[in-house]
Design an enzyme around this catalytic site. Structure first.
Site, PDB file in Angstrom:
ATOM      1  N   THR A 124      40.456  22.818  50.288  1.00 12.73           N
ATOM      2  CA  THR A 124      39.911  21.614  49.665  1.00 12.73           C
ATOM      3  C   THR A 124      40.787  21.091  48.530  1.00 12.73           C
ATOM      4  O   THR A 124      40.463  20.083  47.914  1.00 12.73           O
ATOM      5  CB  THR A 124      38.493  21.864  49.122  1.00 12.73           C
ATOM      6  OG1 THR A 124      38.502  23.118  48.452  1.00 12.73           O
ATOM      7  CG2 THR A 124      37.482  21.880  50.228  1.00 12.73           C
ATOM      8  N   GLY A 125      41.869  21.824  48.233  1.00 12.63           N
ATOM      9  CA  GLY A 125      42.806  21.315  47.225  1.00 12.63           C
ATOM     10  C   GLY A 125      42.717  22.003  45.876  1.00 12.63           C
ATOM     11  O   GLY A 125      43.048  21.413  44.861  1.00 12.63           O
ATOM     12  N   PRO A 128      38.064  26.944  51.558  1.00 10.60           N
ATOM     13  CA  PRO A 128      39.526  26.931  51.697  1.00 10.60           C
ATOM     14  C   PRO A 128      40.027  25.544  52.104  1.00 10.60           C
ATOM     15  O   PRO A 128      39.360  24.855  52.875  1.00 10.60           O
ATOM     16  CB  PRO A 128      39.801  27.935  52.813  1.00 10.60           C
ATOM     17  CG  PRO A 128      38.541  28.675  53.030  1.00 10.60           C
ATOM     18  CD  PRO A 128      37.424  27.863  52.501  1.00 10.60           C
ATOM     19  N   HIS A 145      27.823  18.781  83.457  1.00 12.19           N
ATOM     20  CA  HIS A 145      27.464  19.465  82.212  1.00 12.19           C
ATOM     21  C   HIS A 145      27.670  18.514  81.021  1.00 12.19           C
ATOM     22  O   HIS A 145      26.775  18.323  80.202  1.00 12.19           O
ATOM     23  CB  HIS A 145      28.331  20.726  82.064  1.00 12.19           C
ATOM     24  CG  HIS A 145      28.037  21.525  80.845  1.00 12.19           C
ATOM     25  ND1 HIS A 145      27.392  22.738  80.879  1.00 12.19           N
ATOM     26  CD2 HIS A 145      28.294  21.292  79.544  1.00 12.19           C
ATOM     27  CE1 HIS A 145      27.265  23.207  79.657  1.00 12.19           C
ATOM     28  NE2 HIS A 145      27.819  22.344  78.818  1.00 12.19           N
ATOM     29  N   GLU A 146      28.857  17.901  80.966  1.00 15.63           N
ATOM     30  CA  GLU A 146      29.161  17.014  79.839  1.00 15.63           C
ATOM     31  C   GLU A 146      28.279  15.764  79.861  1.00 15.63           C
ATOM     32  O   GLU A 146      27.800  15.325  78.821  1.00 15.63           O
ATOM     33  CB  GLU A 146      30.644  16.595  79.847  1.00 15.63           C
ATOM     34  CG  GLU A 146      31.643  17.751  79.750  1.00 15.63           C
ATOM     35  CD  GLU A 146      31.337  18.741  78.648  1.00 15.63           C
ATOM     36  OE1 GLU A 146      30.711  18.351  77.655  1.00 15.63           O
ATOM     37  OE2 GLU A 146      31.702  19.922  78.784  1.00 15.63           O
ATOM     38  N   HIS A 183      24.935  16.478  78.377  1.00 19.19           N
ATOM     39  CA  HIS A 183      24.899  16.374  76.905  1.00 19.19           C
ATOM     40  C   HIS A 183      24.799  14.911  76.485  1.00 19.19           C
ATOM     41  O   HIS A 183      23.959  14.539  75.669  1.00 19.19           O
ATOM     42  CB  HIS A 183      26.206  16.916  76.302  1.00 19.19           C
ATOM     43  CG  HIS A 183      26.319  18.393  76.303  1.00 19.19           C
ATOM     44  ND1 HIS A 183      25.385  19.204  75.714  1.00 19.19           N
ATOM     45  CD2 HIS A 183      27.297  19.224  76.778  1.00 19.19           C
ATOM     46  CE1 HIS A 183      25.771  20.468  75.844  1.00 19.19           C
ATOM     47  NE2 HIS A 183      26.926  20.515  76.491  1.00 19.19           N
TER      48      HIS A 183
HETATM   49  P1  ADP Z   1      43.059  25.567  48.569  1.00 21.51           P
HETATM   50  O1  ADP Z   1      43.854  26.106  47.429  1.00 21.51           O
HETATM   51  O2  ADP Z   1      41.774  24.946  48.121  1.00 21.51           O
HETATM   52  O3  ADP Z   1      42.846  26.501  49.705  1.00 21.51           O
HETATM   53  P2  ADP Z   1      45.285  23.795  48.815  1.00 21.51           P
HETATM   54  O4  ADP Z   1      45.263  23.210  47.456  1.00 21.51           O
HETATM   55  O5  ADP Z   1      46.271  24.857  49.043  1.00 21.51           O
HETATM   56  O6  ADP Z   1      43.852  24.336  49.200  1.00 21.51           O
HETATM   57  O7  ADP Z   1      45.438  22.629  49.872  1.00 21.51           O
HETATM   58  C1  ADP Z   1      46.256  22.719  50.990  1.00 21.51           C
HETATM   59  C2  ADP Z   1      46.856  21.387  51.333  1.00 21.51           C
HETATM   60  O8  ADP Z   1      45.861  20.478  51.761  1.00 21.51           O
HETATM   61  C3  ADP Z   1      47.515  20.709  50.159  1.00 21.51           C
HETATM   62  O9  ADP Z   1      48.836  21.087  50.045  1.00 21.51           O
HETATM   63  C4  ADP Z   1      47.382  19.232  50.496  1.00 21.51           C
HETATM   64  O10 ADP Z   1      48.432  18.811  51.327  1.00 21.51           O
HETATM   65  C5  ADP Z   1      46.121  19.166  51.297  1.00 21.51           C
HETATM   66  N1  ADP Z   1      44.977  18.766  50.458  1.00 21.51           N
HETATM   67  C6  ADP Z   1      43.882  19.498  50.218  1.00 21.51           C
HETATM   68  N2  ADP Z   1      43.022  18.828  49.443  1.00 21.51           N
HETATM   69  C7  ADP Z   1      43.582  17.644  49.157  1.00 21.51           C
HETATM   70  C8  ADP Z   1      43.177  16.522  48.386  1.00 21.51           C
HETATM   71  N3  ADP Z   1      42.006  16.499  47.753  1.00 21.51           N
HETATM   72  N4  ADP Z   1      44.031  15.472  48.318  1.00 21.51           N
HETATM   73  C9  ADP Z   1      45.200  15.496  48.956  1.00 21.51           C
HETATM   74  N5  ADP Z   1      45.643  16.524  49.702  1.00 21.51           N
HETATM   75  C10 ADP Z   1      44.846  17.586  49.810  1.00 21.51           C
END
Ligand code: ADP
Length: 643
Positions: free
Chosen positions: A217-218, A215, A434-435, A438
C-alpha cells in the site's frame, strides 16, 4: 544508492593473527636453516670410497670409526686441520659382522652413533608443534572467510545491512491517495526540518511512527517520501536483518545502527516488517531469546536518544496486533499511521502517478480501470500500468490503450491467456454453461453486480473460464440481500452444470470455497442468521493480511454454525437452479454464442439477454458519488478452476 555497512566493535583478532604468523614463519625458517646447515657440513667433509677405507684400516691410519645407519664416519690418526682430527666418510659396503671383524683385527676403536638427546627432543617437539601450527593457520583462515563472506553473518559484529540514502528523491507527490497518512506525516517532516521551533516552546518531539497497512500500500514509499521532503538521510533496514541464530547479535546490531544514525542526525531510521523483532514477549506467539534481547535493546535505544537532534524512527508492519505493547506506548512508536487499501479516488490518483511517464492514447479512461480494480493496492496498480505498457509494445503500438489496461488488470488478477491449452468440445461446452450460469444468475437478480466480461479462454493461474463483474460504483457496505444474491451467483455455475448435463464437475471448487466463506461470515460475523442473531461468533485475525476469521465459540455451537452454513448454501443453490431452469432458453442462447466467440462483453451479454426476455434497453445513467463507510469488497471474479 549508497550502501553503508556499519562498523563493528573493534576486536584485536588481526593483531594476534599477525604475531602468530610471525612465530610460524620464524619456526619454519629455523627448520630450513638447521637442515641446510647439516647438508652443508656433510658436503664439506671428504668422501672416500670403500676400498680406500679398507686400505687405510689395513695401513693403521684409522683412529676411530662411528657406524651411522649406512655411512661410516672415519677419524684419521695423522692428518689434523687446526688441531682437529680430519673426518672422512664412506658408504658401508659390507656386512656389519665383516666390518666388526676387520676393525677388531686392526685394533680400531669403533661404535654405533647414539643420536644426541637434544636433537631427539627438538625433533619430537617439532613433530608436535608443526601439526598444531598448521591447524591454527587453517582455522584462522576459515574464520577470516566466515567474517568476510558471512557464513554466520559476522557473529559478534554488527553487519546490519543498513541502506543509507543521502537523498531519497521521493516526495509526497509520488505517493498517491493516502491523504490522511500524508497529513499525519507532514508534521513529522516539519519537525525534522526545524526541530528548534518545537523545542523552543517546550514541546517534546515524537520519537517514532508506526505505519500500519496491508502489503503493497506504499508504507516504504511514504517513509522515503518523509525523508525526501525533509532532505535528511534515510537509514532503511528490515526487522529480520537484526535477528540471527546467535543470542546478542541482534542487540549489537540495533546498538550500532543507532550509533551510526546519531552521527548522521537529523535522519530517519526506517525498520520494515518490524513485527519480526517487535513480536509480543508473552508466550502467545512463541518466545525467542534472541528476538527478545533485540527488542529490549531497541526499546532501550528508543528511550535513550535525544529527539532534539532530529532523529526519527519509522517502522512498518502489517501485523500490528502481534507487536509488544511496550513498543507502542507513548514515547516510542507513539503515532500510528494507517496506510490502508486505496479507495476509488486513491486508485485513480495512483494510476495517474504511474501512468505519468507512460504514453497513453485517447481511449484510456483511468476512472474505469480504478472502478474495475476495487481492493487492489498501490503495488498492484503500478504493476498493471507496467503490464499494459509491455502489452502495447508487444503489439507494436507506441501508446497504451484502454484495452491494454483492461487486459493488464486480468493478467494481474488471473494470469496470462494459456493459448496452448485446448479444451475438448464437451469441456468447452461445460465451461461455457458454467460461466453463463454465473452471469445469468447475476443478471436475473437485481441486487447483484453487472457482468463486464465472460470468457472461456484458460488462464495461467488455473482458471478455465471466468466472469468479470464490475460494480457500477464503489461499495463499502453490503446489504444482506446483496450477500444472498452473491451466494446465488457463486453457485450459479454449478447449478447450470447440473441442469444442462445432469452431472457436476470439479470446476466449481473455487466457487464453493468463496460461497462458504461468505455464508460463514454472514452467520458468524455479520449477525445475519436468524438462529444466532447478533452474537459475534468469530474474530478477524490479521486484519491487514488475509483477514481470516477465527471461531470464538464452543464446540457444539461450531457444529450448529456448520449446519446453518449448509442450510444457507443449499437455499442459495436451490434458488440458482430455479432461476436458471426458468430461463433455460436464454441460457442456451448465450452459451451457444459464448462457445462460438470464446469471449463476450457485458454489453453483448445484456443484448442477448434483453432480446430473449423482451426487455427494452435502459438509458445510460451517470456515476453516483462514493459513500464513505467501513468495509470494502474486493473485485469479484467467478472462475471455473481446473482440478
Ligand atoms: P509496502 O511497503 O506497503 O509493502 P511499498 O511502499 O514497498 O509497499 O510499495 C511498493 C510499490 O507500489 C511502490 O514502489 C510503488 O511503486 C507502488 N505504490 C504503492 N503504493 C503507492 C501509492 N500510494 N502511490 C504510488 N505508488 C504506490
Amino acid at each position: 544508492m549508497e550502501q553503508n555497512q556499519n562498523k563493528g566493535s573493534k576486536d584485536d583478532g588481526p593483531k594476534n593473527k599477525q604475531s602468530l604468523l610471525v612465530v610460524v614463519i620464524c619456526l619454519m625458517m629455523g627448520l630450513i636453516v638447521v637442515n641446510l646447515f647439516s647438508i652443508l657440513t656433510k658436503n664439506q667433509t671428504n668422501q672416500i670410497n670403500y676400498s680406500e677405507f679398507i686400505e687405510k684400516v689395513n695401513d693403521g691410519e684409522v683412529k676411530e670409526v662411528v657406524i651411522k645407519s649406512d655411512t661410516l664416519e672415519i677419524t684419521l690418526k695423522e692428518q689434523k686441520i687446526m688441531g682437529q682430527p680430519v673426518k672422512v666418510y664412506t658408504t658401508m659396503s659390507e656386512s656389519l659382522d665383516e666390518l666388526t671383524k676387520r676393525l677388531e683385527k686392526a685394533d680400531v676403536t669403533f661404535g654405533r652413533e647414539q643420536p644426541s638427546p637434544v636433537a631427539e627432543v627438538i625433533l619430537s617437539v617439532l613433530g608436535m608443534v608443526i601439526p598444531i601450527v598448521v591447524m591454527i593457520l587453517l582455522l584462522s583462515f576459515m574464520f577470516k572467510r566466515m567474517n568476510g563472506g558471512g557464513i554466520m553473518g559476522g557473529v559478534g559484529k554488527s553487519k546490519a545491512k543498513a541502506y543509507v540514502q543521502k537523498e531519497t528523491g521521493i516526495t509526497f507527490k509520488d505517493v498517491a491517495g493516502q491523504d490522511e497518512a500524508k497529513e499525519s506525516l507532514q508534521e513529522v517532516v516539519d519537525f525534522l526540518h526545524n526541530p528548534g521551533k518545537y523545542t523552543a516552546i517546550g514541546a517534546k518531539l515524537p520519537k517514532g511512527a508506526l505505519l500500519v497497512g496491508p502489503p503493497g500500500t506504499g508504507k516504504t514509499l511514504l517513509a522515503k517520501a518523509v525523508a525526501g521532503e525533509a532532505h535528511v538521510p534515510f537509514f532503511s533496514l528490515s526487522g529480520s536483518d537484526f535477528v540471527e541464530m546467535f543470542v546478542g547479535v541482534g542487540a549489537s546490531r540495533v546498538r550500532d545502527l543507532f550509533e551510526e544514525a546519531k552521527k548522521n542526525a537529523p535522519c530517519i531510521i526506517f525498520i520494515d516488517e518490524v513485527d519480526a523483532i517487535g513480536k509480543s514477549r508473552d508466550s502467545r506467539y512463541g518466545g525467542n531469546d534472541e528476538r527478545e534481547q533485540t527488542l529490549n535493546q531497541l526499546l532501550a535505544e528508543m528511550d535513550g536518544f535525544d529527539t532534539s537532534k532530529g532523529l526519527l524512527i519509522l517502522a512498518a508492519t502489517n501485523r500490528p496486533e502481534v507487536l509488544d505493547p511496550a513498543l507502542l506506548r507513548p514515547g516510542r512508536f507513539d503515532r500510528r499511521v494507517i496506510v490502508d487499501r486505496p479507495d476509488l479516488k486513491g486508485r485513480v490518483s495512483i494510476l495517474k502517478v504511474h501512468a505519468k511517464n507512460v504514453s497513453l492514447d485517447e481511449t484510456v479512461d483511468l476512472d474505469a480501470i480504478a472502478l474495475a480494480t476495487s481492493g487492489a493496492v498501490g503495488s498492484d496498480l503500478a504493476n498493471m500500468v507496467n503490464e499494459a505498457a509491455i502489452l502495447a509494445v508487444k503489439n507494436g503500438r507506441s501508446a497504451v490503450s484502454q484495452k491494454d489496461l483492461l487486459e493488464a488488470v486480468e493478467v494481474v488478477l488471473v494470469g496470462k491467456e494459456k493459448k496452448d491449452r485446448i479444451l475438448s468440445t464437451e469441456e468447452r461446452k461445460i465451461v461455457s454453461y458454467h460461466e453463463v450460469g454465473h452471469a445469468l444468475v447475476s443478471a436475473l437478480q437485481k441486487d447483484s453486480e453487472p457482468v463486464q466480461k465472460i470468457t472461456i479462454v484458460p488462464r495461467t493461474m488455473g482458471a478455465l473460464g471466468y466472469v468479470m463483474h464490475v460494480p457500477e460504483e464503489e461499495k463499502f457496505l453490503n446489504t444482506r440481500k446483496e450477500l444472498e444474491a452473491m451466494l446465488v451467483g457463486y453457485l450459479g455455475g454449478r447449478a447450470a452444470e447440473e441442469i444442462v448435463f445432469d452431472t457436476v464437475t470439479t470446476g466449481a471448487a473455487n466457487d464453493i470455497e468463496q460461497a462458504t466463506k461468505v455464508a460463514r461470515a454472514m452467520i458468524t460475523q455479520y449477525g445475519m442468521s436468524d438462529r444466532f442473531g447478533l452474537m459475534g461468533l468469530a474474530e478477524t485475525q490479521n486484519q491487514y493480511l488475509d483477514g481470516r476469521a477465527m471461531l470464538n465459540c464452543g464446540d457444539s455451537t461450531a457444529t450448529e454454525i456448520d449446519h446453518e452454513v449448509m442450510k444457507l448454501l443449499k437455499k442459495s443453490y436451490d434458488e440458482a437452479k430455479r432461476l436458471l431452469s426458468e430461463n433455460r432458453d436464454v441460457m442456451d442462447k448465450i452459451a451457444e454464442f459464448l462457445i462460438q466467440k470464446e469471449t463476450i462483453t457485458g454489453k453483448e451479454f445484456m443484448k442477448i439477454f434483453r432480446e430473449a426476455k423482451g426487455i427494452q434497453e435502459p438509458e445510460v445513467k451517470g456515476r453516483i458519488e462514493e459513500k464513505p463507510a467501513e468495509t470494502e469488497k474486493p473485485l469479484q471474479i467467478s472462475e471455473t478452476a481446473e482440478m
